[in-house]
Design an enzyme around this catalytic site. Sequence first.
Site, PDB file in Angstrom:
ATOM      1  N   GLU A  93      40.135 -12.363 -22.560  1.00 53.89           N
ATOM      2  CA  GLU A  93      41.445 -11.865 -23.024  1.00 53.89           C
ATOM      3  C   GLU A  93      41.371 -11.803 -24.538  1.00 53.89           C
ATOM      4  O   GLU A  93      41.330 -12.833 -25.202  1.00 53.89           O
ATOM      5  CB  GLU A  93      42.573 -12.834 -22.597  1.00 53.89           C
ATOM      6  CG  GLU A  93      42.720 -13.003 -21.097  1.00 53.89           C
ATOM      7  CD  GLU A  93      43.161 -11.736 -20.394  1.00 53.89           C
ATOM      8  OE1 GLU A  93      43.646 -10.808 -21.070  1.00 53.89           O
ATOM      9  OE2 GLU A  93      42.998 -11.667 -19.170  1.00 53.89           O
TER      10      GLU A  93
ATOM     11  N   CYS B  39      48.884 -12.029 -29.417  1.00 56.22           N
ATOM     12  CA  CYS B  39      47.921 -10.969 -29.067  1.00 56.22           C
ATOM     13  C   CYS B  39      48.648  -9.666 -28.782  1.00 56.22           C
ATOM     14  O   CYS B  39      48.171  -8.593 -29.108  1.00 56.22           O
ATOM     15  CB  CYS B  39      47.103 -11.396 -27.861  1.00 56.22           C
ATOM     16  SG  CYS B  39      48.119 -11.890 -26.463  1.00 56.22           S
TER      17      CYS B  39
ATOM     18  N   GLU C 291      43.689  -5.579 -36.422  1.00 56.21           N
ATOM     19  CA  GLU C 291      44.623  -6.570 -35.894  1.00 56.21           C
ATOM     20  C   GLU C 291      44.918  -7.548 -37.032  1.00 56.21           C
ATOM     21  O   GLU C 291      44.044  -8.317 -37.450  1.00 56.21           O
ATOM     22  CB  GLU C 291      44.012  -7.335 -34.713  1.00 56.21           C
ATOM     23  CG  GLU C 291      45.002  -8.319 -34.120  1.00 56.21           C
ATOM     24  CD  GLU C 291      44.435  -9.206 -33.014  1.00 56.21           C
ATOM     25  OE1 GLU C 291      43.298  -9.695 -33.152  1.00 56.21           O
ATOM     26  OE2 GLU C 291      45.148  -9.421 -32.023  1.00 56.21           O
TER      27      GLU C 291
HETATM   28  P1  NAD Z   1      39.112 -16.873 -32.249  1.00 51.73           P
HETATM   29  O1  NAD Z   1      38.374 -15.848 -31.477  1.00 51.73           O
HETATM   30  O2  NAD Z   1      38.733 -17.115 -33.661  1.00 51.73           O
HETATM   31  O3  NAD Z   1      38.994 -18.292 -31.522  1.00 51.73           O
HETATM   32  C1  NAD Z   1      39.435 -18.500 -30.204  1.00 51.73           C
HETATM   33  C2  NAD Z   1      38.686 -19.664 -29.611  1.00 51.73           C
HETATM   34  O4  NAD Z   1      37.310 -19.302 -29.459  1.00 51.73           O
HETATM   35  C3  NAD Z   1      38.689 -20.921 -30.481  1.00 51.73           C
HETATM   36  O5  NAD Z   1      38.750 -22.052 -29.635  1.00 51.73           O
HETATM   37  C4  NAD Z   1      37.343 -20.840 -31.195  1.00 51.73           C
HETATM   38  O6  NAD Z   1      36.846 -22.093 -31.608  1.00 51.73           O
HETATM   39  C5  NAD Z   1      36.476 -20.238 -30.111  1.00 51.73           C
HETATM   40  N1  NAD Z   1      35.308 -19.487 -30.552  1.00 51.73           N
HETATM   41  C6  NAD Z   1      35.150 -18.769 -31.687  1.00 51.73           C
HETATM   42  N2  NAD Z   1      33.925 -18.203 -31.699  1.00 51.73           N
HETATM   43  C7  NAD Z   1      33.309 -18.551 -30.540  1.00 51.73           C
HETATM   44  C8  NAD Z   1      32.031 -18.286 -29.975  1.00 51.73           C
HETATM   45  N3  NAD Z   1      31.135 -17.525 -30.601  1.00 51.73           N
HETATM   46  N4  NAD Z   1      31.725 -18.828 -28.778  1.00 51.73           N
HETATM   47  C9  NAD Z   1      32.639 -19.578 -28.120  1.00 51.73           C
HETATM   48  N5  NAD Z   1      33.842 -19.886 -28.612  1.00 51.73           N
HETATM   49  C10 NAD Z   1      34.192 -19.363 -29.803  1.00 51.73           C
HETATM   50  O7  NAD Z   1      40.654 -16.508 -32.095  1.00 51.73           O
HETATM   51  P2  NAD Z   1      41.895 -17.267 -32.726  1.00 51.73           P
HETATM   52  O8  NAD Z   1      41.966 -16.942 -34.176  1.00 51.73           O
HETATM   53  O9  NAD Z   1      41.903 -18.694 -32.289  1.00 51.73           O
HETATM   54  O10 NAD Z   1      43.107 -16.544 -31.934  1.00 51.73           O
HETATM   55  C11 NAD Z   1      43.600 -15.313 -32.302  1.00 51.73           C
HETATM   56  C12 NAD Z   1      42.949 -14.207 -31.472  1.00 51.73           C
HETATM   57  O11 NAD Z   1      43.154 -14.459 -30.089  1.00 51.73           O
HETATM   58  C13 NAD Z   1      43.588 -12.851 -31.747  1.00 51.73           C
HETATM   59  O12 NAD Z   1      42.593 -11.877 -31.810  1.00 51.73           O
HETATM   60  C14 NAD Z   1      44.474 -12.645 -30.518  1.00 51.73           C
HETATM   61  O13 NAD Z   1      44.771 -11.300 -30.232  1.00 51.73           O
HETATM   62  C15 NAD Z   1      43.671 -13.289 -29.462  1.00 51.73           C
HETATM   63  N6  NAD Z   1      44.504 -13.661 -28.304  1.00 51.73           N
HETATM   64  C16 NAD Z   1      44.433 -12.881 -27.179  1.00 51.73           C
HETATM   65  C17 NAD Z   1      45.273 -13.153 -26.081  1.00 51.73           C
HETATM   66  C18 NAD Z   1      45.246 -12.284 -24.856  1.00 51.73           C
HETATM   67  O14 NAD Z   1      45.856 -12.647 -23.846  1.00 51.73           O
HETATM   68  N7  NAD Z   1      44.589 -11.144 -24.867  1.00 51.73           N
HETATM   69  C19 NAD Z   1      46.153 -14.242 -26.146  1.00 51.73           C
HETATM   70  C20 NAD Z   1      46.189 -15.017 -27.308  1.00 51.73           C
HETATM   71  C21 NAD Z   1      45.348 -14.713 -28.379  1.00 51.73           C
END
Ligand code: NAD
Length: 487
Positions: A259, A293, A390
């Site tokens: 997601e 998101c 975004e």
């Molecule tokens: P992020 O991708 O930076 O981090 C999300 C999670 O992934 C964190 O726990 C982080 O530590 C982990 N992570 C980062 N890189 C990784 C990797 N290479 N391997 C495994 N884990 C990794 O996102 P964020 O800043 O925490 O959240 C914001 C983002 O999340 C926005 O892009 C938003 O649109 C998205 N989001 C999507 C939904 C949806 O339902 N589509 C819902 C909420 C947030």
Amino acid sequence: MTLSFDPDSLLLPKGHFIGGKLIEARGELPIERPSDAKAYWDCPVADAGIVDQAVDTARRALKESGWASLRPRARTKTMQRWADLIEQEAVTLARMEAVCSTRPVAHLIAGDIAVTAEQIRFFAEFADKEGSDLVPTDGGSLGMIMTEPYGVVGAITPWNFPLSMAGWKLGPALAAGNAVVLKPSEMTPFSTLYLAELAVRAGVPAGLVNIVLGDGQTTGNAITGHPDIAKVSFTGSTGAGSAIMANIARTGVKPMTLELGGKSPQLVFADADLDLAAGAIATSLLANAGQACVAGSRLIVEARVANALAESIISKLATFRPGPTWDECTDYPPIISERQIGRMDSIVRATTDQGAECLTGGKRLDSEGYFYAPTLITGVTATSPAVLEEIFGPVLTIQTFEEEEEALSLADHPTYGLAAGLFTRDLSRAIRVTRHLQAGTVWVNRYGRSRDHILPTGGYKQSGIGKDLGREAYLANRKSKSVLVSL
Ligand code: NAD
């Protein structure tokens, strides 16, 4: 009782939660509170050894508890007790989340926590209702599609809605008979740790829900690449989602639900109820300060009502009250970090440097925390940075159209397809436009989720693969086996 609290006097669970116990660990990643920019904790980073320990604990707990082969109603009842406890502990959970995140404490009580409990009940009900299928085959045989849990599911969640994102992952995975190793965001771990503790208190066998803290590079990679994690469920940015796909491709193929990010349009036609549209747009822009998101961050409006709508949105934005997340009167929270507010500001500046104009906002608020003024930008094109990227903040771009076809073409984003909103009183147009919108969710004459958890959520294009919520999320936590018996 007031929900407001003193952030310095809160008792927080600190460490990994493995086998039903909190395991203390040395802190490595400094974390700041976004509401006052104060550094207050160093988050530990689980290395491959700790992730191994959590996965091994999960496997053993699955085997010893017989969770997957219990009478399904027993899983349902245990999870319902968990949902009850979440409601009883709502204030504690809300404070643990509000202290480090961008979620105002009162919003957590009214929204996230109530919704998380409901969603856990919703998924719990699938355990004894969703089964395998008998399928038509020739008369000499019996065909079945059996479904089974995967085993250990690896889940990774973002910081923007920590509790409800954890609920989205844990609810269907547990109901479907799996164990979980979950990594919350390194910036917002506490409410997820307490959620896991409540699961054990409710009777979920210790070891079925394990929480490991850490970053993406070390802990996240150790989870997604672990040979005994059978499925990965991730919510976060598109960049991290593609890094996860690469890691899974490198370490061994396994199913994944992703997601990811969005840049969702809101289309307003001249015949719409403009007051209703302005209210929905303002609320969706400022909910979590645009850090959602599905934030409807691109307004695409019929030219002849554009000025009136922009004015109405601006007047509604002024009614939101910024403040720290631990004040129960706050309804406009901060941006999560210095890095994120700086990035947002630079995208806004790059856009105005190209000739666009801020109708309101376009700057940080004068405050000790990371607050940004609600921002409306006009005079943008399809290639303006604020339209393409975004931003994940309270920034709305405005584009105008004359014809329906032009509106659809502006709505179509080259990268994302998570959600879209559409305001019109013309039912035929609503259905016609909905059919053409390239988005996993379309809201008509509203913007934002309801509490109808049966509606799945997920993205088109690079906004993701697979669905959370709905029946789809339950089924995504079970694998299917085709069986043919010769009679
Ligand atoms: P992020 O991708 O930076 O981090 C999300 C999670 O992934 C964190 O726990 C982080 O530590 C982990 N992570 C980062 N890189 C990784 C990797 N290479 N391997 C495994 N884990 C990794 O996102 P964020 O800043 O925490 O959240 C914001 C983002 O999340 C926005 O892009 C938003 O649109 C998205 N989001 C999507 C939904 C949806 O339902 N589509 C819902 C909420 C947030």
